[in-house]
Design an enzyme around this catalytic site. Structure first.
Site, short mmCIF file in Angstrom:
data_model
loop_
_atom_site.label_atom_id
_atom_site.label_comp_id
_atom_site.label_asym_id
_atom_site.label_seq_id
_atom_site.Cartn_x
_atom_site.Cartn_y
_atom_site.Cartn_z
N CYS A 1 0.85 -1.17 0.00
CA CYS A 1 0.00 0.00 0.00
C CYS A 1 0.90 1.23 0.00
O CYS A 1 1.60 1.48 0.98
CB CYS A 1 -0.84 -0.07 1.26
SG CYS A 1 -1.82 1.34 1.51
N HIS B 1 -2.06 -4.60 -10.58
CA HIS B 1 -2.63 -3.41 -11.23
C HIS B 1 -2.79 -3.68 -12.72
O HIS B 1 -1.93 -4.29 -13.34
CB HIS B 1 -1.69 -2.21 -11.08
CG HIS B 1 -1.57 -1.74 -9.68
ND1 HIS B 1 -2.42 -0.81 -9.13
CD2 HIS B 1 -0.73 -2.11 -8.69
CE1 HIS B 1 -2.10 -0.60 -7.86
NE2 HIS B 1 -1.07 -1.38 -7.56
N GLU C 1 -10.02 0.73 -6.80
CA GLU C 1 -9.15 -0.13 -6.00
C GLU C 1 -9.83 -1.42 -5.60
O GLU C 1 -10.98 -1.43 -5.16
CB GLU C 1 -8.74 0.60 -4.72
CG GLU C 1 -7.50 1.40 -4.87
CD GLU C 1 -6.99 1.87 -3.52
OE1 GLU C 1 -6.95 1.07 -2.57
OE2 GLU C 1 -6.63 3.05 -3.43
N CYS D 1 -4.06 6.46 -5.03
CA CYS D 1 -3.49 5.12 -4.84
C CYS D 1 -2.02 5.19 -5.20
O CYS D 1 -1.68 5.44 -6.36
CB CYS D 1 -4.23 4.11 -5.72
SG CYS D 1 -3.57 2.45 -5.64
N GLY E 1 -0.75 2.38 -7.35
CA GLY E 1 -1.36 2.57 -8.67
C GLY E 1 -0.64 3.65 -9.48
O GLY E 1 -0.45 3.52 -10.69
O1 ZDP Z 1 -4.13 -3.92 -3.68
C1 ZDP Z 1 -5.12 -3.55 -3.03
O2 ZDP Z 1 -5.98 -4.36 -2.64
C2 ZDP Z 1 -5.25 -2.07 -2.72
N1 ZDP Z 1 -6.61 -1.73 -2.39
C3 ZDP Z 1 -4.32 -1.79 -1.56
C4 ZDP Z 1 -4.24 -0.36 -1.18
C5 ZDP Z 1 -3.39 0.43 -2.15
C6 ZDP Z 1 -3.26 1.89 -1.75
N2 ZDP Z 1 -4.37 2.68 -2.14
C7 ZDP Z 1 -1.99 2.50 -2.30
O3 ZDP Z 1 -1.87 3.72 -2.13
O4 ZDP Z 1 -1.12 1.82 -2.79
C8 ZDP Z 1 -3.18 2.01 -0.32
#
Ligand code: ZDP
Length: 281
Positions: free
Chosen positions: A75, A165, A214, A223, A226
């Site tokens: 994350c 992703h 997400e 994200c 992302g």
């Molecule tokens: O891979 C997932 O299930 C994401 N929802 C994790 C969280 C990603 C996040 N938004 C980021 O900033 O990388 C926290």
């Protein structure tokens, strides 16, 4: 039992942080995390993050539950918030660096002392088996591959930043019906562990606009993983420079895919919002 927490956000991607430094197991369950994240019946957040004791020689470990209770490997915005949370707990105001154990390996966020956190996010993983996706053979990359979703064909590039992703380029990100189309990408059968999906509008090679759906959290304001994955995909498809600003609904992140060490560096803010306690049970 009352459990203390602190809310942080990175560009509006908001998290409940729990000081879990004295125990190796998370203080709340994934079911409780779902309740805490609820914006009407709980505190409200995109996820719950635990600051745990270090593993394998690291300073600390991070674990995170998404708002739906699933556990992602990594994350990006969350690890900036975690670094700021640890510095706040330790009373550190200057610049400092942490080595954090995550399910996606060791990640090193560095507080720059100006409210920004620069994170070495490691190397992207590009093989279909690493995403994971069945869009190509296990040992092949997925670059600009068509997939039909919602009755329309999309060109997808897939990147793992520890978490999955898929990235697609569009003329106008504001025209994407995220709530409608996002879940169809997330739960598509070509993504066995589901996926995060980024819709990208290239403004210039060094400036792109992104909207994200997400996995486990829906349409968030930002994200971090992302944004990193999108710049990697942009470089692979010849649309982006290796140093690129990513504009998200919640603000901008600076991303660099280093030519020297091939690591991705993400720089952005992490802000404390409030502290409280939640009565459990
Ligand atoms: O891979 C997932 O299930 C994401 N929802 C994790 C969280 C990603 C996040 N938004 C980021 O900033 O990388 C926290």
């Amino acid at each position: 039992m009352e459990i203390e927490f602190t809310k942080y956000h990175g560009l509006g991607n908001d998290f409940i942080l729990i000081d879990n430094r004295s125990k190796s197991a998370p203080l709340i369950t994934s079911e409780q995390a779902v309740q805490w994240c609820d914006r009407n019946f709980g505190i409200g957040a995109d996820g719950v993050i635990f600051a745990l004791p270090g593993l394998e020689g690291t300073d600390y470990s991070m674990r995170i539950f998404n708002a739906d209770g699933s556990e992602p490997e990594m994350c990006g915005n969350g690890i900036r918030c975690l670094a700021q949370f640890l510095a706040d707990l330790e009373g550190i105001t200057g610049s400092t660096e942490y080595r954090i154990h995550t399910l996606a390996g060791v990640i090193t966020p560095k507080l720059e002392g100006n409210g920004k956190v620069r994170v070495n996010m490691g190397m992207p993983q590009l093989l279909a088996s690493q995403i994971p996706t069945t869009l190509a053979q296990a040992d092949q990359k997925v670059i600009d591959v068509p997939l039909e979703v919602g009755g329309k064909s999309w060109q997808l590039t897939c990147v793992s930043m520890g978490n999955p992703h898929c990235i697609t380029y569009v003329e106008d990100v504001s025209a994407i019906p995220l709530e409608l189309i996002g879940p169809q990408f997330e739960h598509h059968s070509v993504f066995p562990k589901r996926t995060n999906t980024e819709f990208i509008q290239v403004i210039r090679p060094d400036y792109i606009k992104m909207r994200v759906w997400e996995r486990g959290a829906g349409a968030t304001l930002a994200c971090g993983t992302g944004a990193c994955a999108s710049v990697v995909a942009g470089v692979l498809t010849g649309k982006c420079d290796r140093i690129c600003t990513v504009e998200l609904p919640g603000g901008c992140l600076d991303i660099e895919w280093s030519e020297i060490d091939q690591r991705i560096y993400m720089t952005g803010p992490a802000q404390r919002v409030f502290t409280g306690s939640f009565r459990q049970g």
